[in-house]
Enzyme design. Structure first.
Site: not given
Ligand SMILES: O=C[C@H](O)[C@H](O)[C@H](O)COP(=O)(O)O
Length: 299
Positions: A43-44, A103-105, A116, A118, A124
């Site tokens: 993720g970002s 990271g996390a949503d 998930g 992303g 993970e």
């Molecule tokens: O599928 C992506 C992962 O679970 C990411 O860790 C999650 O979506 C958080 O991504 P971001 O840091 O881009 O908000």
């Protein structure tokens, strides 16, 4: 729509600097260059974790730590930072990762996570449960009391041929409108009538399953439902871990983007290895500060 006056950071820039601040604070508190094995999420936000780790290793003149990615994007981040990536499969059965960052949503009051968004969740989870401790790094938008308060759906990784079956089973569990996640591109090849499903690193699909906000186990105990579903104003209300295991048991589901159960120290106290839940969550705030929530480690 009002635009920020010159000199003021845009909302997007505020989010990015919040992610970066959280990542640097988490790395400062949970990474040392003397570590040997570290898990890197996707993720970002994790991009800033890798930046902070690379800076710490460079400052220490160290290059002995190896990094375990959680997918192709994660592996790319590790390599682009000049760090060493190893395959998950090469980790010995007894070897544990010193720490994993991801990271996390959304993260609820009890450190359950939705992940998930992303497209990464399966690898993970494998990495999180191989780590002595798991640290969640996010921005202020992800900090919630209950999952699915702000994030709208549970990402579920499914075998493509089983997707219709899984969708029907999710409706039976109370999800109002589960959908396969499609590419948001207008490009279509001849004969292809619509956008294709997005593919995970395992070449599987993601089903997005909305549910009403999920009860923590404390919420469920307080409501006297002990983890079972209850009828709420918006339909069936599920306790987080009960719903995660109900979804995981649907044939065709590889894994569900809910991280729940125990954290690393709790797992080790039960003679396991790591756990799905983080021991701490770092949230970069819009004012530049970092909010740290730490699990109560009774183990
Ligand atoms: O599928 C992506 C992962 O679970 C990411 O860790 C999650 O979506 C958080 O991504 P971001 O840091 O881009 O908000």
């Amino acid at each position: 729509m009002a635009t920020p006056s010159s000199g003021e950071p845009s909302p997007a820039a505020l989010v990015e600097s919040a992610k970066r601040a959280a990542a640097f604070e988490a790395v400062k508190n949970h990474f040392t260059p003397s570590m040997t094995h570290v898990g890197i999420g996707s993720g970002s936000t994790v991009a800033y974790v890798v930046e902070a780790i690379a800076a710490a290793m460079q400052e220490a003149g160290s290059n002995s730590c190896v990094f375990v990615p959680t997918g192709s994007q994660s592996r790319g981040l590790i390599l682009a930072a000049g760090l060493t990536a190893i395959q998950y499969e090469s980790i010995g059965e007894q070897q544990m990762l010193d720490v994993a960052f991801d990271g996390a949503d959304e993260c609820d009051a009890d450190f359950n996570l939705v992940k998930g968004g992303g497209l990464c969740l399966f690898q993970e989870k494998l990495v999180a449960i191989k780590a002595k401790t798991f640290i969640c790094v996010a921005d202020f938008r992800k900090d919630s009391q209950q999952l699915l308060t702000t994030w709208p759906y549970i990402p579920i990784e499914v075998c493509p041929m089983a997707s219709s079956y899984v969708i029907a089973a999710l409706k039976a569990l109370g999800s109002p409108d589960p959908q396969v996640r499609l590419m948001n591109t207008g490009t279509q090849s001849p004969g292809n009538v619509g956008p294709s499903p997005m593919k995970t690193d395992q070449n599987f699909w993601i089903v997005m399953a909305p549910f009403p906000p999920l009860l923590t186990s404390k919420d469920a105990s307080a409501a006297g439902t002990e983890g079972k579903t209850t009828e709420g104003l918006t339909g069936k209300l599920w306790e987080v871990s009960q719903l995660a295991s109900a979804i995981k048991s649907i044939p065709g589901v590889l894994d569900v983007g809910i991280f729940t159960g125990v954290n690393g120290p709790e797992a080790q106290a039960q003679e396991g290895q790591g756990g799905q839940k983080p021991i701490a969550a770092y949230f970069g705030m819009s004012d530049g500060t970092v909010k740290v929530r730490t699990a109560d480690l009774k183990a």
